[in-house]
Design a protein around this motif. Structure first.
Motif, mmCIF file in Angstrom:
data_model
loop_
_atom_site.group_PDB
_atom_site.id
_atom_site.type_symbol
_atom_site.label_atom_id
_atom_site.label_comp_id
_atom_site.label_asym_id
_atom_site.label_seq_id
_atom_site.Cartn_x
_atom_site.Cartn_y
_atom_site.Cartn_z
ATOM 1 N N GLY A 1 0.812 -1.212 0.000
ATOM 2 C CA GLY A 1 0.000 0.000 0.000
ATOM 3 C C GLY A 1 0.845 1.260 0.000
ATOM 4 O O GLY A 1 0.504 2.255 -0.652
ATOM 5 N N ASP B 1 -5.261 0.408 8.013
ATOM 6 C CA ASP B 1 -5.907 -0.542 7.104
ATOM 7 C C ASP B 1 -5.432 -1.961 7.387
ATOM 8 O O ASP B 1 -6.240 -2.887 7.508
ATOM 9 N N LEU C 1 -8.421 2.318 -1.590
ATOM 10 C CA LEU C 1 -6.976 2.531 -1.572
ATOM 11 C C LEU C 1 -6.320 2.207 -2.914
ATOM 12 O O LEU C 1 -5.130 2.469 -3.093
#
Length: 312
Positions: free
Chosen positions: A109, A155, A206
Motif C-alpha cells: 500500500g 488498514d 486505496l
C-alpha cells in the motif's frame, strides 16, 4: 484423527513455488541473488539521496522513501522463504503469518501511495513551477509520507483484527511462498464474509483513489506541456517524469496481472508467478529504472562510489 479447529492455528504450511526437491537449491540461489540486488540497489539510492545536496528535493525525498519501503517489502518474505528452503521446512507460525500479512499489506500500500504522491510532485513542478518550492515544502512532504503510513497501518491493523476471529485447522496449508491475505482467507474454516467485504472496500478505496490521482496529475501535466511553445521545453519538462512513469507502469501492470491471474485462471500457480513479479521483481528493478534514466541520480551514485573507493 481429524484435525482440530483452532482460532490460533499452531502452524501454517507455505507450499512454495515448487515441491520438487531438485529445484529448491536453484530457487534458493535465485531468490538470494534477487534479495541482495534489491537491498543493495535501493540502499545505494537512499545513500545517494542523503549524501548529495543536489538531490535534497521533494522528488528524491519521495524516491528514498520508496526505496526504503521496497527494502522492507522484500525483507518481509524472502528471508523466511530462504530459511524454510535451507531447513527443508514449509512451516510458519500463526503469529509470524499474521505479522507477514500485516507488513506486506502495509508496504504494498505504501508503494501505491508513494507513487501517487510522486505523481502529484511532478504535477506541481510542471504546472506550477513558480510556486513549487512553496507548495512542496519539507514540512508538507513529511506530512504526506506520514499520512500514507498512518492510513496503511490502520488498514492493515483492521485486516488483522478481523482475521483474529477466524478459525483455522491446526495445520493449515497455503498454496503460496508467503502469507498472502487472500490465500489466508481462503484457508479459513469459518465464514470470511466480513473480511472479504472489508477487503473489497479497502482495495477499491486505496486502489482506485491513487490511480485516479495519478491519472489526473498526468492529464494536467500533458495539458500543460501542450501549451508550451518550445519543443525543447516540453521534452525537458516531461523527461523528469520518465522514470516515474516506468515505475508506475511496472507496478500497476504486474498488479493487474495478479488480479487477472486470480480472477480468470483460478490457478494458484499462475497467481504465485505473477506475485513474484509484483512483490519481488518490481522492487528490484525500481533502482535500475531511476538510476539508468536519471542523470542526477547517476551522477550522485558516481560521486558516492568515488568517495567510497577513495576512503578504502
Amino acid at each position: 484423527m481429524a484435525e482440530e479447529n483452532s482460532s490460533c492455528a499452531s502452524e501454517f504450511l507455505l507450499l512454495g513455488l515448487s515441491e520438487d526437491p531438485e529445484l529448491q537449491p536453484l530457487l534458493s540461489g535465485l531468490f538470494l541473488s534477487i534479495y541482495l540486488v534489491t537491498v543493495l540497489g535501493n540502499l545505494l539510492i537512499i545513500l545517494a539521496v542523503r549524501s548529495d545536496s543536489h538531490l535534497h528535493t521533494p522528488m528524491y525525498f519521495f524516491l528514498s522513501n520508496l526505496s526504503f519501503v521496497d527494502i522492507c517489502l522484500v525483507s518481509t518474505m524472502i528471508p523466511k522463504m530462504l530459511m524454510n528452503i535451507q531447513a527443508q521446512s514449509k512451516g510458519i507460525s500463526y503469529v509470524e503469518c499474521l505479522t507477514q500479512v500485516y507488513l506486506l499489506n502495509t508496504f504494498v500500500g505504501m508503494d501505491d501511495f508513494l507513487l501517487t504522491v510522486m505523481a502529484y510532485d511532478r504535477f506541481v513542478a510542471i504546472c506550477y513551477p513558480l510556486k513549487y518550492t512553496v507548495i512542496m515544502n519539507p514540512q508538507f512532504c513529511g506530512i504526506l509520507v506520514l499520512l500514507c503510513w498512518i492510513i496503511m497501518s490502520w488498514d492493515s491493523l483492521i485486516h488483522i483484527l478481523l482475521m483474529k476471529h477466524l478459525t483455522f485447522s491446526t495445520i493449515t496449508k497455503i498454496p503460496h511462498f508467503f502469507c498472502e491475505l487472500t490465500q489466508v482467507l481462503k484457508a479459513a474454516n469459518s465464514s470470511t464474509l466480513v473480511n472479504v467485504i472489508f477487503l473489497y472496500v479497502a482495495t477499491t478505496l486505496l486502489g482506485v483513489l491513487p490511480v485516479t490521482g495519478i491519472l489526473y496529475s498526468y492529464s494536467q501535466i500533458i495539458s500543460s506541456l501542450l501549451r508550451m511553445s518550445s519543443i525543447t521545453s516540453r521534452y525537458k519538462a516531461f523527461s523528469t517524469c520518465g522514470s516515474h512513469l516506468c515505475v508506475v507502469s511496472l507496478f500497476y501492470g504486474t498488479g493487474f496481472g495478479v488480479y487477472l491471474s486470480s480472477a480468470v485462471t483460478h490457478s494458484s500457480q499462475a497467481s504465485m508467478i505473477t506475485s513474484v513479479l509484483y512483490t519481488v521483481v518490481t522492487p528490484m528493478l525500481n533502482p535500475f529504472i531511476y538510476s539508468l534514466r536519471n542523470k542526477d541520480v547517476k551522477e550522485a551514485l558516481g560521486r558516492l562510489l568515488h568517495r567510497a573507493a577513495s576512503s578504502l
